[in-house]
Design a protein around this motif. Structure first.
Motif, PDB file in Angstrom:
ATOM      1  N   GLY A 164       8.181   4.220   6.431  1.00  0.00           N
ATOM      2  CA  GLY A 164       7.604   4.860   7.597  1.00  0.00           C
ATOM      3  C   GLY A 164       7.164   3.896   8.668  1.00  0.00           C
ATOM      4  N   LEU A 165       7.643   2.662   8.627  1.00  0.00           N
ATOM      5  CA  LEU A 165       7.214   1.626   9.558  1.00  0.00           C
ATOM      6  C   LEU A 165       8.408   1.141  10.363  1.00  0.00           C
ATOM      7  N   ASP A 166       8.392   1.419  11.656  1.00  0.00           N
ATOM      8  CA  ASP A 166       9.494   1.030  12.532  1.00  0.00           C
ATOM      9  C   ASP A 166       9.251  -0.388  13.035  1.00  0.00           C
TER      10      ASP A 166
ATOM     11  N   PRO B  70       0.813  -1.227   0.000  1.00  0.00           N
ATOM     12  CA  PRO B  70       0.000   0.000   0.000  1.00  0.00           C
ATOM     13  C   PRO B  70       0.842   1.270   0.000  1.00  0.00           C
ATOM     14  N   VAL B  71       1.924   1.277   0.800  1.00  0.00           N
ATOM     15  CA  VAL B  71       2.802   2.438   0.831  1.00  0.00           C
ATOM     16  C   VAL B  71       3.548   2.568  -0.495  1.00  0.00           C
ATOM     17  N   ALA B  72       4.016   1.434  -0.993  1.00  0.00           N
ATOM     18  CA  ALA B  72       4.813   1.454  -2.213  1.00  0.00           C
ATOM     19  C   ALA B  72       4.033   1.988  -3.396  1.00  0.00           C
TER      20      ALA B  72
ATOM     21  N   TYR C  92      -2.377   0.662   9.204  1.00  0.00           N
ATOM     22  CA  TYR C  92      -1.433   1.780   9.144  1.00  0.00           C
ATOM     23  C   TYR C  92      -1.237   2.231   7.701  1.00  0.00           C
ATOM     24  N   ALA C  93      -1.018   1.269   6.811  1.00  0.00           N
ATOM     25  CA  ALA C  93      -0.731   1.598   5.414  1.00  0.00           C
ATOM     26  C   ALA C  93      -1.922   2.263   4.738  1.00  0.00           C
ATOM     27  N   ALA C  94      -3.145   1.850   5.134  1.00  0.00           N
ATOM     28  CA  ALA C  94      -4.342   2.423   4.518  1.00  0.00           C
ATOM     29  C   ALA C  94      -4.459   3.911   4.813  1.00  0.00           C
TER      30      ALA C  94
ATOM     31  N   PHE D 143      14.862   0.497   6.459  1.00  0.00           N
ATOM     32  CA  PHE D 143      13.521   0.044   6.119  1.00  0.00           C
ATOM     33  C   PHE D 143      12.469   1.012   6.674  1.00  0.00           C
ATOM     34  N   GLY D 144      12.674   1.452   7.909  1.00  0.00           N
ATOM     35  CA  GLY D 144      11.734   2.390   8.521  1.00  0.00           C
ATOM     36  C   GLY D 144      11.682   3.705   7.779  1.00  0.00           C
TER      37      GLY D 144
END
Length: 457
Positions: free
Chosen positions: A379-381, A151-153, A278-280, A374-375
């Protein structure tokens, strides 16, 4: 541009050779590009590929071709490029796993399961045992990384492509715009290719750091206990700890996590659902992308890579997205805290258990370079920020109510501790008992209602 080059390849004009290798017969006129780049050169210096190291030029050309090329991917993100880049980043530093190393891993995990039987009531995971090279880890986990980041990509690559195709040509000198126009059909691939390259590099770096299939906190390797002998060996270098102790300790952690995931199937689903929630809610900072494109040098693939450095284009989460991140971090902390408590008990036969525990917890809490990369990218830790609080909570629960009560909490999502419990671990048991009593009372009332047991008065 003539397609008939000099007989002697050494006499080939370097600019012509570079663009021939980039674009084949459809290459722009190198003389036109040369004149434009001399006016457009960074810091007033003309662009002269003859000054480049041949190997460097070859690497840049290969990367640029990959970024521009079409692929079997129909979507906006080039996932095949991501996997290819990850594989290339570990090429030459990824020894295959021999039968002896595989047996050492198998033995360590079997010992770990036997010891865990004495430390937890959760049954052993009946899953395959594998010893992987870094490349095997990439191949086995790539689809799960795709599911987590897609979704982020997609949002990011579409925004990048739009900004590049709309803005970049106008930034170029007039002489370069005509030649750059020939590249427009290929530019539709650029946003997805840029993300694919960066994701592949981040996963390639992770492949050099991860110790096992669940080392990131997620069951990224699926339903199997997986360990990476070469990474475990490098982790143990300089620790002054016997190699077999390192293997067994890390095997204890892998086997403990897999017990949770195998016996609580909802756990992996909840983790993925939190990532997707989160991605949504991701909103891409389009203005930041547009600003970055202003500094992009279309003839320098490295400048494209640098667009992804720093804070990226994902704003700080707010609202529902922030709540999803908080839930995810809490669950990751609860998993890792439980593992820490259980493994501490199970690892008592190991002389170096405490030193290894300290090393792992420090590494887990701080995060490695690859986790930070990666974070930054999505944006995902991946780190459990409240690991210390979670370990304290599980310790208090175990001391007050015993191992069976502690492990039974994982039978239902409804019993899992919350952020409030991490803030006040001593109050968890009281709050849990009050909630259980209220639930039991409601069940009794519902049963009486269904059986007609209430008095009409």
């Amino acid at each position: 541009m003539s397609n008939q080059g000099p007989a002697n390849g050494d006499d080939q004009d370097p600019m012509e050779e570079m663009f021939r290798r980039m674009f084949g017969d459809n290459a722009p006129d190198p003389e036109e590009i040369q004149r434009a780049m001399q006016q457009f050169g960074a810091s007033g210096m003309p662009f002269d590929p003859s000054m480049m190291d041949p190997q460097m030029m070859q690497n840049i050309m290969a990367q640029f071709q990959s970024m521009m090329a079409s692929s079997d991917d129909d979507g906006p993100v080039k996932w095949d490029l991501a996997k290819q880049t990850a594989r290339q980043s570990i090429a030459g530093q990824d020894p295959s796993v021999g039968s002896f190393a595989a047996k050492e891993i198998d033995d360590a995990l079997r010992v770990a399961d036997a010891w865990l039987d004495q430390a937890t009531t959760i049954e052993a995971a009946n899953v395959p045992i594998v010893a992987w090279s870094r490349a095997e880890w990439v191949e086995a986990t790539m689809e799960n990384w795709r599911e987590m980041t897609e979704p982020v990509a997609v949002s990011l690559s579409e925004a990048l492509t739009r900004a590049i195709t709309e803005q970049l040509p106008g930034q170029l000198p007039e002489e370069l715009q005509a030649a750059f126009g020939q590249m427009q059909p290929m530019m539709k691939n650029l946003g997805g290719s840029m993300f694919g390259l960066q994701l592949g590099q981040a996963i390639g770096e992770l492949a050099q750091e991860v110790l096992s299939g669940t080392d990131t906190g997620f069951p990224i390797a699926g339903q199997r206990m997986a360990m990476l002998p070469v990474n475990i060996e490098e982790f143990g270098d300089g620790l002054s700890v016997e190699a077999d102790q390192v293997r067994i300790y890390l095997a204890l952690r892998e086997a403990a996590r897999m017990r949770l995931f195998a016996n609580s199937p909802w756990l992996a689903r909840d983790l993925m659902a939190m990532v997707q929630q989160y991605a949504a809610g991701i909103s891409i900072d389009v203005s930041a992308i547009e600003d970055a494109v202003q500094t992009l040098d279309p003839m320098d693939p490295e400048s494209m890579n640098q667009m992804f450095s720093g804070s990226m284009f994902i704003p700080e989460p707010e609202g529902a997205q922030k709540a999803a991140i908080d839930q995810l971090e809490t669950l990751l902390a609860l998993i890792e805290g439980w593992v820490d408590v259980v493994v501490t008990e199970a690892a008592k036969p190991l002389e170096s258990a405490e030193a290894l525990r300290e090393m792992i917890n420090r590494r887990r809490a701080a995060g490695g370079p690859a986790e930070h990369a990666f974070g930054s990218l999505v944006g995902l830790d991946l780190r459990p920020r409240r690991l210390h609080d979670a370990t304290k909570l599980w310790t208090i629960i175990q001391e007050a109510e015993g191992v069976k009560y502690r492990d039974a909490i994982w039978e239902s999502q409804l019993r899992l501790p919350t952020n409030e419990d991490l803030d006040d671990p001593e109050g968890y048991i009281k709050r849990r008992k009050t909630a259980d009593e209220q639930s039991a009372s409601l069940d009794d009332d519902l049963k009486k209602l269904l059986e007609g047991g209430f008095d009409e008065n």
